[in-house]
Design an enzyme around this catalytic site. Structure first.
Site, PDB file in Angstrom:
ATOM      1  N   GLY A 122       0.825  -1.206   0.000  1.00  0.00           N
ATOM      2  CA  GLY A 122       0.000   0.000   0.000  1.00  0.00           C
ATOM      3  C   GLY A 122       0.858   1.254   0.000  1.00  0.00           C
ATOM      4  N   ARG A 129       7.359   1.689   1.097  1.00  0.00           N
ATOM      5  CA  ARG A 129       7.617   0.257   1.271  1.00  0.00           C
ATOM      6  C   ARG A 129       8.059  -0.363  -0.045  1.00  0.00           C
ATOM      7  NH1 ARG A 129       5.252  -1.671   6.269  1.00  0.00           N
ATOM      8  NH2 ARG A 129       6.611  -0.490   7.637  1.00  0.00           N
ATOM      9  N   ARG A 171       2.195  11.039  -8.756  1.00  0.00           N
ATOM     10  CA  ARG A 171       1.536  11.218  -7.447  1.00  0.00           C
ATOM     11  C   ARG A 171       2.343  10.617  -6.290  1.00  0.00           C
ATOM     12  NH1 ARG A 171      -4.485  12.110  -7.419  1.00  0.00           N
ATOM     13  NH2 ARG A 171      -4.893  12.888  -9.486  1.00  0.00           N
ATOM     14  N   SER A 230      -0.539  -4.814   5.258  1.00  0.00           N
ATOM     15  CA  SER A 230      -0.719  -5.086   6.686  1.00  0.00           C
ATOM     16  C   SER A 230      -2.204  -5.308   6.941  1.00  0.00           C
ATOM     17  CB  SER A 230      -0.190  -3.929   7.525  1.00  0.00           C
ATOM     18  OG  SER A 230      -0.896  -2.756   7.225  1.00  0.00           O
ATOM     19  N   ARG A 253       8.239  -3.347  12.492  1.00  0.00           N
ATOM     20  CA  ARG A 253       7.454  -3.459  11.258  1.00  0.00           C
ATOM     21  C   ARG A 253       8.296  -3.874  10.070  1.00  0.00           C
ATOM     22  NH1 ARG A 253       3.011   1.305  12.147  1.00  0.00           N
ATOM     23  NH2 ARG A 253       2.312   0.325  14.057  1.00  0.00           N
TER      24      ARG A 253
HETATM   25  N1  HPA Z   1      -8.334  -2.159   9.729  1.00  0.00           N
HETATM   26  C1  HPA Z   1      -8.319  -1.983   8.411  1.00  0.00           C
HETATM   27  N2  HPA Z   1      -7.226  -2.064   7.696  1.00  0.00           N
HETATM   28  C2  HPA Z   1      -6.072  -2.340   8.339  1.00  0.00           C
HETATM   29  C3  HPA Z   1      -6.030  -2.520   9.698  1.00  0.00           C
HETATM   30  C4  HPA Z   1      -7.223  -2.427  10.435  1.00  0.00           C
HETATM   31  O1  HPA Z   1      -7.245  -2.595  11.664  1.00  0.00           O
HETATM   32  N3  HPA Z   1      -4.731  -2.748  10.054  1.00  0.00           N
HETATM   33  C5  HPA Z   1      -4.022  -2.718   8.910  1.00  0.00           C
HETATM   34  N4  HPA Z   1      -4.825  -2.478   7.872  1.00  0.00           N
END
Ligand code: HPA
Length: 234
Positions: A20, A24, A43, A90, A217
């Site tokens: 995302g 990263r 962007r 994540s 992380r």
């Molecule tokens: N909610 C939604 N998306 C996420 C979360 C969460 O707790 N943690 C990492 N991405």
């Protein structure tokens, strides 16, 4: 070049990993790829192409949420003919037996809506991972010292959720974790017959309220990149 990807036709590999966070993408390209070169910065959504064990791969940021990943995946498939797309992100854990830093590999994903929902009208489409990638990722994860869980996830449109009742139902029905992109990724891959997988490290826990400290992380993220690269070229 497309609206959102400033690369030339040959600059993007057939295999694309999608974190995302664009930073990263930069971190993973520098750490895991040979001869990584910047191919997109429109962007600030950085993309890099290099090689992993001799295989060409692009690591391109997706942004947060399904509308954002939908833009990049549409362009990667339609304009760059990408064949394999692996989200590396994540998620928040939704089961007690899952710990921070564990890796979740999404077999399927539930959502309230996706950017594609309206085309299905009254139908509930079930976005599902590519089985070959899923199996290869599970095999790769077994070789690394990390907790791994394979199963259903929840792709939500809200990080700051006003519907805790929905989270409770997800937990009750065995959903492993919540993130915000995989359902649209799997739906687009199905529509255009591409291979897709979403792999997530657990950054927070919805039941315990724990969050992963920033200094841990990077290591978890590295485990996941390795699993994704091994699965892509298995
Ligand atoms: N909610 C939604 N998306 C996420 C979360 C969460 O707790 N943690 C990492 N991405």
């Amino acid at each position: 070049m497309t609206f959102h990807i400033g690369a030339e036709a040959g600059d993007i590999a057939e295999t694309v990993l999608m974190p995302g966070d664009p930073y990263r993408a930069k971190w993973a390209a520098e750490k895991f790829l040979t001869d990584a070169k910047l191919v997109n910065e429109v962007r600030g959504m950085l993309g890099f192409t290099g090689t992993y064990k001799g295989n060409r791969v692009t690591i391109q940021g997706s942004g947060m949420g399904m509308p954002s990943i939908s833009i990049y995946v549409n362009e990667l498939i339609k304009d760059f003919d990408v064949k394999t797309l692996i989200r590396i992100g994540s998620c928040g854990a939704m089961q007690e037996n899952i710990a921070l830093r564990d890796v979740i590999i999404a077999m399927s994903t539930t959502s309230v809506t996706t950017p594609s929902s309206t085309i299905f009208r009254e139908l509930n489409f079930a976005p599902t991972a590519d089985y070959g990638l899923l199996r290869a990722a599970a095999d790769a994860a077994e070789k690394i010292d990390v907790g791994v869980h394979v199963g259903g996830i929840y792709s939500s449109d809200t990080f700051y959720d006003e519907r805790p009742d929905l989270n409770k139902e997800m937990t009750r029905h065995g959903i492993l974790g919540v993130e915000m992109e995989a359902a649209e990724l799997y739906t687009l891959a199905a529509r255009y017959q591409r291979r897709a997988l979403a792999i997530m490290t657990v950054s927070d826990h919805l039941i315990t309220g724990d969050t992963l400290p920033a200094d841990q992380r990077e290591r978890s993220f590295g485990d996941m990149v390795e699993i994704a690269l091994e699965a892509a070229f298995a």
